[in-house]
Structures are given as C-alpha cells and as structure tokens.
Scaffold this motif. Structure first.
Motif, PDB file in Angstrom:
ATOM      1  N   ILE A  12       0.818  -1.217   0.000  1.00 43.15           N
ATOM      2  CA  ILE A  12       0.000   0.000   0.000  1.00 43.15           C
ATOM      3  C   ILE A  12       0.848   1.262   0.000  1.00 43.15           C
ATOM      4  N   PHE A  34      -8.122  16.335  -4.311  1.00 35.89           N
ATOM      5  CA  PHE A  34      -8.895  16.674  -3.115  1.00 35.89           C
ATOM      6  C   PHE A  34      -9.366  18.128  -3.149  1.00 35.89           C
ATOM      7  N   PHE A  36     -12.095  19.522  -3.950  1.00 34.52           N
ATOM      8  CA  PHE A  36     -13.421  19.795  -3.385  1.00 34.52           C
ATOM      9  C   PHE A  36     -13.341  19.903  -1.857  1.00 34.52           C
ATOM     10  N   LEU A  37     -12.470  19.081  -1.265  1.00 29.45           N
ATOM     11  CA  LEU A  37     -12.261  19.168   0.185  1.00 29.45           C
ATOM     12  C   LEU A  37     -11.699  20.537   0.555  1.00 29.45           C
ATOM     13  N   GLN A  40     -14.412  23.065   0.454  1.00 31.67           N
ATOM     14  CA  GLN A  40     -15.295  22.908   1.610  1.00 31.67           C
ATOM     15  C   GLN A  40     -14.658  23.466   2.871  1.00 31.67           C
ATOM     16  N   GLN A 119      -6.205  15.848  15.173  1.00 35.40           N
ATOM     17  CA  GLN A 119      -7.408  15.031  15.286  1.00 35.40           C
ATOM     18  C   GLN A 119      -7.823  14.458  13.925  1.00 35.40           C
ATOM     19  N   THR A 123      -7.328  10.267  12.188  1.00 33.44           N
ATOM     20  CA  THR A 123      -8.567   9.529  11.969  1.00 33.44           C
ATOM     21  C   THR A 123      -8.885   9.334  10.486  1.00 33.44           C
ATOM     22  N   ASP A 125      -7.248   9.185   6.326  1.00 28.47           N
ATOM     23  CA  ASP A 125      -6.107   9.182   5.423  1.00 28.47           C
ATOM     24  C   ASP A 125      -6.373  10.154   4.286  1.00 28.47           C
ATOM     25  N   GLN A 278       4.920  12.438   7.785  1.00 21.50           N
ATOM     26  CA  GLN A 278       4.112  11.298   8.207  1.00 21.50           C
ATOM     27  C   GLN A 278       4.711  10.585   9.420  1.00 21.50           C
TER      28      GLN A 278
ATOM     29  N   SER B  85      -4.890   1.652   7.254  1.00 15.97           N
ATOM     30  CA  SER B  85      -5.511   2.789   6.567  1.00 15.97           C
ATOM     31  C   SER B  85      -4.492   3.734   5.948  1.00 15.97           C
ATOM     32  N   GLY B  86      -3.202   3.539   6.261  1.00 20.31           N
ATOM     33  CA  GLY B  86      -2.186   4.424   5.705  1.00 20.31           C
ATOM     34  C   GLY B  86      -1.964   5.673   6.547  1.00 20.31           C
ATOM     35  N   ILE B  87      -2.529   5.692   7.765  1.00 22.18           N
ATOM     36  CA  ILE B  87      -2.358   6.871   8.623  1.00 22.18           C
ATOM     37  C   ILE B  87      -1.007   6.826   9.331  1.00 22.18           C
ATOM     38  N   PHE B 107     -12.945   5.883  12.529  1.00 20.63           N
ATOM     39  CA  PHE B 107     -12.336   5.768  13.858  1.00 20.63           C
ATOM     40  C   PHE B 107     -13.140   6.564  14.879  1.00 20.63           C
ATOM     41  N   ALA B 108     -13.142   7.879  14.704  1.00 22.41           N
ATOM     42  CA  ALA B 108     -13.923   8.710  15.616  1.00 22.41           C
ATOM     43  C   ALA B 108     -15.066   9.282  14.800  1.00 22.41           C
ATOM     44  N   SER B 111     -15.028  13.199  14.088  1.00 20.63           N
ATOM     45  CA  SER B 111     -13.846  13.873  13.558  1.00 20.63           C
ATOM     46  C   SER B 111     -14.111  14.391  12.153  1.00 20.63           C
ATOM     47  N   TYR B 124     -21.209  16.999   2.969  1.00 22.15           N
ATOM     48  CA  TYR B 124     -20.246  17.452   1.958  1.00 22.15           C
ATOM     49  C   TYR B 124     -18.837  17.533   2.530  1.00 22.15           C
ATOM     50  N   LEU B 125     -18.761  17.984   3.786  1.00 21.74           N
ATOM     51  CA  LEU B 125     -17.454  18.124   4.419  1.00 21.74           C
ATOM     52  C   LEU B 125     -16.790  16.764   4.622  1.00 21.74           C
ATOM     53  N   SER B 128     -16.054  14.856   1.338  1.00 18.13           N
ATOM     54  CA  SER B 128     -14.866  15.318   0.624  1.00 18.13           C
ATOM     55  C   SER B 128     -13.597  14.915   1.365  1.00 18.13           C
ATOM     56  N   LEU B 129     -13.689  14.787   2.669  1.00 16.24           N
ATOM     57  CA  LEU B 129     -12.547  14.318   3.457  1.00 16.24           C
ATOM     58  C   LEU B 129     -12.202  12.867   3.092  1.00 16.24           C
ATOM     59  N   TYR B 130     -13.224  12.114   2.742  1.00 17.72           N
ATOM     60  CA  TYR B 130     -13.001  10.741   2.283  1.00 17.72           C
ATOM     61  C   TYR B 130     -12.528  10.711   0.825  1.00 17.72           C
ATOM     62  N   GLY B 131     -12.370  11.882   0.223  1.00 20.08           N
ATOM     63  CA  GLY B 131     -11.857  11.938  -1.144  1.00 20.08           C
ATOM     64  C   GLY B 131     -12.935  11.958  -2.208  1.00 20.08           C
ATOM     65  N   LYS B 134     -17.722  16.573  -5.546  1.00 18.63           N
ATOM     66  CA  LYS B 134     -19.073  17.081  -5.309  1.00 18.63           C
ATOM     67  C   LYS B 134     -20.119  16.208  -6.026  1.00 18.63           C
ATOM     68  N   ILE B 137     -20.785  13.010  -4.206  1.00 22.75           N
ATOM     69  CA  ILE B 137     -21.607  13.213  -3.005  1.00 22.75           C
ATOM     70  C   ILE B 137     -23.061  13.485  -3.405  1.00 22.75           C
TER      71      ILE B 137
END
Lengths: 287, 278
Positions: A12, A34, A36-37, A40, A119, A123, A125, A278, B85-87, B107-108, B111, B124-125, B128-131, B134, B137
């Motif tokens: 990955i 990203f 659109f993010l 927003q 935060q 939570t 990626d 990271q 998750s790649g975090i 997770f939370a 968040s 929408y917020l 878009s955070l999940y990639g 518009k 969504i």
C-alpha cells in the motif's frame, strides 16, 4: 499461512520507493484530486467564526476598517513625524506593515499546520498538504480585504499609483514562498523540537525591527544599517512597496536574487516536509 | 458456516511491526534523531523507553469476509487499523492490497464534522474528506438520506445531534464511499438497536457484492458473534488467535485477555458466548 502468491496484490505504501522529488510531485497531484475538500474547508473556516453572528461576513470588513480609522486619526493628530520616506510616513508604515504581516502570516499558518490538524490526521487518510493549501487560501483572503481598504487610505494620504503598480500582487509571491518554506521547516520542529519552534517564532517577530517597516530604509546607526542592508526582507518588501507607490523597480537585481532564494527555500521546506511529516504525525500529542 | 479460505485475497498484512515511545521527551528526541539520521529510522531494536505497539502481526482478509478484531483496551487494535488505513507508517513488514483498492475507515465518529453546520452541510465536508468529489456526493445524497433516516433533522446543526444521531450520519457517509475494504473501529458502539441491526444487515449484504471485505473492531462479543465470519484476537500488540470458529475465538479471548475481570463476570461472558443463539 501465506502459501499463495498474491500476484495481484501490491504494497500500500509503494510510493515510498520513489525519490523525494517524485513523492512531492505525487503529493501535488493528490492534493489536486482533493480540491473539493479544500473548497469545503475554506468555506467552513471563513464562515465558521461568523456563523452565530447576524451581520456575518461584514465583520471581515469592519475589523480592518477600525484599524484604518486609527491610522487616519493618528495622521490627523500629527503625532507621526516623517523620516526620509518617499511617501507620507503613515502611508509608508501602513503599507509596509501590511506587506510584512503578509509575510509573517504566511510563516505562521504554515508552521502551525501539523500541530492544529492532529485530530483529523489520525482519523482519516488524506494528503496533509490539503490543510496547508486551505490555510494559505484563507490567509490570502484575509490579506486582500484589508489591503483594498488600505489602498483607499493611501489615496487619502496623497499617494498616487503608477501603471506598473498592477504588478504588485505578483511581487508578493517570493514573500509567500519564503514564509511558507520557513514555516514548513518549523511545522516539523513544532512537533519534536518545541523550544526550537518557539525561538523561531520569536526571531520571526523580531525580524520586523531589522527590516525597514516602521522606519525609513536609510538608517543612521551603523550596526543596524548593516543588518538592514544584508536583510533579504529589506529588498523583498521594499520592492513591492515602492512598485506600488511610485512604479519604480528599487534594487531590482537584489530583489530577483532574493526571490530566487525564496523559491529555493520553499522547495527545500516542502521537500523536508514531504520526507518527514508522516513520521511525525504519530508523535503528535493532543493538548 | 461458510469457509472463506479459498476466496481471493483483498488485503494481506505480513509481519508488521510498529513501535511507539512511552515518554514524551524521548518521543520528541527520537523524532528529531530519526529525521536527521533517516537511514536508521526502521531499525528493529527497541531504544530506551520504546515498546512494540504491534509485534509481528500477520493476517489475510479475503473477499466476503467480515473480520472481527477483538482485544482488551490498549492491545493495539486501533494502531493496526491506522497502519492499514495508511495513517501510520510501519517500522517493518508490509501490507499488500489490490492496486487502486479503496479503504474507508471510521475511527472517531465526529472527527472532521463541524458542530455549527447542518447535518447536510457536514455530508459534503466529511464526504470530501473521504476523497469524494461534489458530483459523487450529490449522487449519494439520497442514499445517505435514506440510510441515516434522520428526516428533516438533517437540516439542523450537527452540534445538537445526540450521539446516536451523529453515529447514524457518520456511518451513512462512510458507507456511501463504497469502499472495498471497510474498517469500522468501534463506530457502532453507539446508536439505537434498530439502527445497529440495520447496519449489520447492510454489512452482511455488502460483502456479498464481491470484491469487498470488512474489518470490524469491537470489544462487544455479542456484536462480533452476530456478524463476524472470522475473528482475530489481539493482546499486547500481537495477534494471538485467528480462526473462523467465532465461538472458540471469543472464548479464547475472554479466558486469556480479560485479566482484570472477576471470575464471575468472566463466567457470565463465556455463558453469553456459548448460549448465543444465531
């Protein structure tokens, strides 16, 4: 357990084998997907503060207006005695400080980008540069509104603009690069070397006194004069200011040299950030 | 009970190790050290004040599986999910997935959500955070509205939502991303039983679609019994049990991992597992 050869599966984090420059390019592309993010987040950040207010976004105009009124009153009271400035002293200070704060804010928003995003980063990626781009856009919006007001005040102070003045926004780009580049270094430091980041903040604030912003470029004190002459910000800020007010290209060569250096600082800052951020996210502790 | 061992692989976690630092100043010191001497970052010895958060973890997730991940608090479940998750970066080992495979993790719940904005604005917020774009969504909006069943409450400020309502919305948005690997970390701990039942039914259907799998992290043995097709048990960063026999795995978990539990409570939990009626 892993008897089967998963020819269809790939690691990955395969991007890790790329060079840092390739990773940087990859991140720029990822940030674009990203967008659109970013939109927003910018919208949210701008409106969040005014969400519970009835006059809402007008606050964005009221606050700088009050600042301008202060300047006009000071001018009227005649407390401000001009030095060797080409334009009236209050106009000089007003314009210089707003260019200076453009630079300082570029530094501040970038240098806090990791510490404020913990935060979200643990939570979800997503490319963390999204937060950086968001903060820079908001910074630009917060800069432009008072700037327009300030320009009106400059006219009131008797400053007239030149046709070359139209290039003014472009000439701020090196300051943005320098601020963001330095900020990205400090953003990493703020996670693992808090003392260093604090010192960097203090130095950045103190730099204002080593740059001709509240005083004229020609300094009588030898020691301070030498520093001012060596300080890149003298030329970066001075060039933008003079271009706006008289259309002249003050110290063009030095401006170009330091602009190039600023772009290099930005690339190095972004590179260091890409390489290490990271690793540092997991070392962030919520406070 | 369906056997998934011949299904194609979705995700393969192989000998993953991850270490953390116990002490806050050492944590910063190692942070600087690893930046400056980046070649030594992944070396496998523990330095002073370090510990293994994940120790040699290996498991596979196959198409159609709902893998229950159980373990006492602090056993490394969330850390492992964050690595997948790649975090978080891993110190050694590898995680293999299909090229372009989409992983969504919850997770939370709150968040990335904004309390002053309506539920709908938050879709929408968070989307878009999940990639999501518009358009994506917009296309999923009616699904999310249906799934969360919040009705006109969707247009009230998110900050006024009860934890159950927040869970409904957050979960619906995550489902709408249509992930190949769906990581649910305690996200269904809140919410009313009707909604939970609906989520469970949905998950079971979801993995039947093909090319999908779920990692379901929970300490609730009943929920795991209800939904999991395989269970891994984690203890102090290690995967100490991995089986498709859910009951046995959960009994093993209760007997070996819940050290602070009194014998009576243990017996009650074991009885719940033994007598659970599918």
């Amino acid at each position: 357990m892993h008897s089967e050869t998963p020819e269809k599966l790939v690691p990955i984090n395969s991007w890790k084998h790329l060079s840092t420059w390739q990773q940087m390019l990859g991140r720029v592309k990822k940030v674009y997907t990203f967008r659109f993010l970013i939109r927003q987040m910018v919208k949210t950040s701008i409106t969040r503060d005014y969400k519970r207010s009835f006059i809402g976004l007008w606050w964005m105009l009221i606050t700088p207006l009050l600042a301008v009124v202060t300047w006009v009153l000071l001018q009227g009271a005649g407390i401000m005695n001009p030095g060797e400035t080409s334009i009236p002293y209050p106009a000089y200070v007003l314009l210089s400080t707003s260019i200076w704060s453009f630079f300082l804010q570029s530094y501040q928003v970038s240098s806090n980008v990791l510490i404020n995003g913990k935060q979200l980063m643990v939570t979800t990626d997503f490319p963390h540069e999204v937060l950086l781009v968001e903060k820079i856009i908001i910074h630009l919006i917060h800069f432009v509104i008072p700037l327009v007001l300030n320009l009106v005040v400059l006219v009131f102070f008797g400053v007239s603009f030149h046709s070359w003045s139209i290039l003014f926004p472009l000439t701020l780009l090196p300051l943005l690069c320098l601020g963001v580049g330095l900020g990205l270094f400090v953003a990493l430091m703020r996670v693992v070397a808090v003392d260093f980041a604090q010192i960097a903040d203090k130095v950045m604030n103190f730099l204002m006194f080593l740059t001709p912003i509240i005083y004229a470029p020609k300094v009588e004190v030898k020691f301070l004069g030498d520093i001012v002459a060596l300080n890149p910000l003298t030329y970066l800020i001075g060039f933008s200011r003079d271009l706006l007010t008289n259309g002249g290209f003050t110290n063009l060569n030095l401006y170009l040299v330091f602009s190039t250096l600023s772009i290099i600082v930005f690339l190095l800052g972004f590179r260091t950030f890409t390489k290490h951020e990271q690793q540092l996210v997991e070392r962030l502790i919520n406070v | 009970m369906k056997d998934f061992t011949n299904q194609p692989l979705l995700l393969s976690v192989r000998n993953v190790n991850k270490k953390f630092t116990k002490d806050i100043r050492y944590n910063m010191y190692y942070g600087i050290r690893d930046m400056l001497l980046s070649n030594h970052r992944n070396y496998m010895q523990l330095r002073e004040k370090e510990f293994w958060a994940i120790k040699d973890a290996s498991f596979d997730l196959r198409e159609g599986e709902i893998l229950g991940v159980v373990g006492a608090n602090g056993s490394g479940k969330t850390t492992l999910m964050r690595i997948i998750s790649g975090i978080y970066n891993l110190n050694s080992g590898e995680i293999l997935a299909r090229p372009g495979q989409k992983t969504t993790s919850i997770f939370a719940l709150k968040s990335g959500m904004e309390p002053l904005y309506t539920g709908r604005e938050n879709i929408y917020l968070k989307g878009s955070l999940y990639g999501m774009s518009k358009e994506e969504i917009d296309n999923q909006m009616s699904f999310i509205e249906d799934f969360c069943e919040l009705g006109d409450r969707l247009d009230r400020p998110f900050g006024n939502y009860s934890s159950g309502m927040a869970a409904r919305l957050a979960y619906a948005i995550a489902v709408a991303t249509r992930p190949d690997v769906f990581i649910i970390d305690e996200a269904l701990a809140v919410g009313d039983s009707v909604f939970k039942a609906k989520c469970f039914d949905h998950l079971k259907d979801y993995v039947k679609d093909g090319g999908k799998g779920v990692l379901f992290v929970s300490n609730n043995v009943r929920k795991v019994l209800k939904i999991a097709t395989r269970v891994i048990v984690m203890d102090e960063g290690e995967i100490i049990y991995n089986s498709q026999e859910i009951r046995k795995a959960l009994q093993f978990y209760i007997e070996n991992c819940l050290r602070t539990l009194t014998p009576e409570k243990k017996a009650a939990k074991l009885a719940a597992v033994t007598h659970y009626d599918f």
